[in-house]
Design a protein around this motif. Sequence first.
Motif, PDB file in Angstrom:
ATOM      1  N   LYS A  35       0.845  -1.185   0.000  1.00 22.13           N
ATOM      2  CA  LYS A  35       0.000   0.000   0.000  1.00 22.13           C
ATOM      3  C   LYS A  35       0.884   1.239   0.000  1.00 22.13           C
ATOM      4  O   LYS A  35       1.551   1.529   0.981  1.00 22.13           O
ATOM      5  N   THR A  86      -1.351   7.236  -0.040  1.00 25.51           N
ATOM      6  CA  THR A  86      -2.611   7.672  -0.634  1.00 25.51           C
ATOM      7  C   THR A  86      -2.820   7.090  -2.033  1.00 25.51           C
ATOM      8  O   THR A  86      -3.929   7.105  -2.554  1.00 25.51           O
ATOM      9  N   HIS A  87      -1.747   6.561  -2.637  1.00 21.88           N
ATOM     10  CA  HIS A  87      -1.899   5.965  -3.967  1.00 21.88           C
ATOM     11  C   HIS A  87      -2.622   4.621  -3.904  1.00 21.88           C
ATOM     12  O   HIS A  87      -3.012   4.075  -4.920  1.00 21.88           O
ATOM     13  N   GLY A  88      -2.734   4.079  -2.700  1.00 20.96           N
ATOM     14  CA  GLY A  88      -3.400   2.787  -2.553  1.00 20.96           C
ATOM     15  C   GLY A  88      -2.493   1.623  -2.914  1.00 20.96           C
ATOM     16  O   GLY A  88      -1.267   1.776  -2.989  1.00 20.96           O
ATOM     17  N   TYR A  89      -3.081   0.468  -3.148  1.00 20.40           N
ATOM     18  CA  TYR A  89      -2.292  -0.729  -3.404  1.00 20.40           C
ATOM     19  C   TYR A  89      -1.623  -0.697  -4.769  1.00 20.40           C
ATOM     20  O   TYR A  89      -2.240  -0.320  -5.759  1.00 20.40           O
TER      21      TYR A  89
END
Length: 424
Positions: A251, A254-257
């Motif tokens: 993760k 804030t960009h995520g996975y």
Amino acid sequence: MMCNSGAVLLVTALSLTGQPVNGFVSRLMPSSLPSASLSSPKYFLGPKAPGLLVCLHMKSSFPEDTSESTDFDAPTSLPTYNRIDSPSEVSPDLTPSDEQFAEYKEFDRRKVEFPLSENTETIPSRRKTRQETEAKARARFKSGDELIELRRKVAALREDLTYAKDFRDSMKRYTAKEKLEAAVQRVKKLEMSISNLCMQDPEFWYVFMLEVAAGADRRGDEDTAKKARLDAKEARRCIPQLNMHGLWVGKYGTHGYEMVNITYVGEHEDVLVATKVTGDQNVPRGEVSFTCNLSPRLQFQSASSLEPIELNARAAKQWGKRYLPRHSGKGQVASEGYQNAQWMDGQLILVGRFFSFAWLPISHQVFFGRPSPELVLKMLKEHEQNSKKDNVASMRRVAETMMDGAYWNEQEADDFFNQEGCFE
Ligand SMILES: *[C@@H]1O[C@H](CO)[C@@H](O)[C@H](O)[C@H]1NC(C)=O
């Protein structure tokens, strides 16, 4: 007699460069080993040559010796990659947080470990043999906390050895023969203890065998070279940080996975490279996210290896281990659109079957786990859709700029709208 000669360091060097050596040395060289397979650990633990060989090798990494450290070059395929810096003095606390533990649990829940393409009944015998050999290798080498404790023991013994040698040398100045002999024996005993412990360290054995192979190559001794290389390969399989090939998901704030693909480059494929399989607006797909030079050196631990993180009692219970090994590396960062891409100091931290990478200057740490095949497919699909969406978005952006003055001023030069009859 074998291990206390000042010329031993030279001996090691000679046996490794394949230069002419005297009779004493050649008796100890790999070429003089009987024809039994080098890949049989028992054989190497035998009464004579191997232990001494290791003992000789060890000389080059005993504290009194100033053996040169190996200098590694970055692979040419990477963008600017500075030589790994020595660890900075301020060591940030990289103990995994409770949040990361929750992530770890999530990965654990979804994990699909080592999916076998063949079912067990149809495993070809060759593969079976390999599995058995690997199991044997694993039984022979220490791993995890035990390996770290072994290394600490070795470090303590080495310190003892320094004193024992000083004592022996001071005894030489006197004529008390029995005392000198006792001091000599003490040094010998310590050296053998250290050697025997080191033989349970897969990284030590890996480098040692690669060197034996290189020496044999130079002498044109193909048989020994081949066997030593096999043994090195077996030891390598027991070194976790050199066996992380393939896909991992982490993760990225804030960009995520995001998904990375780990490969190894360099002469012995000891430089870990994590390439983004799904990227973001900053560091896109296909670019390197982070890299670590894990090449073990003569001192048998990688140039980049740092003191492991020692967990407190609570964390140790949580993670099921006391020490987390780590290595220094470089992480890539960039501003949006892969602008101003640069490398910064980072650390790779091994947490059992998981790992994290920390971008130190920006205190950014990403925790990685193995994705299930389903998750891989899902992420790839989503990434593709998002890239399409990105295309739509960029088309919209073009459309929007069309609304501002500059665009139309240009168009109006054609006087398009003023043509009579246009809207009629
Ligand atoms: C990961 O890297 C390996 C080795 O280069 C390659 O064969 C494989 O296709 C890569 N996987 C993905 C999903 O990019």
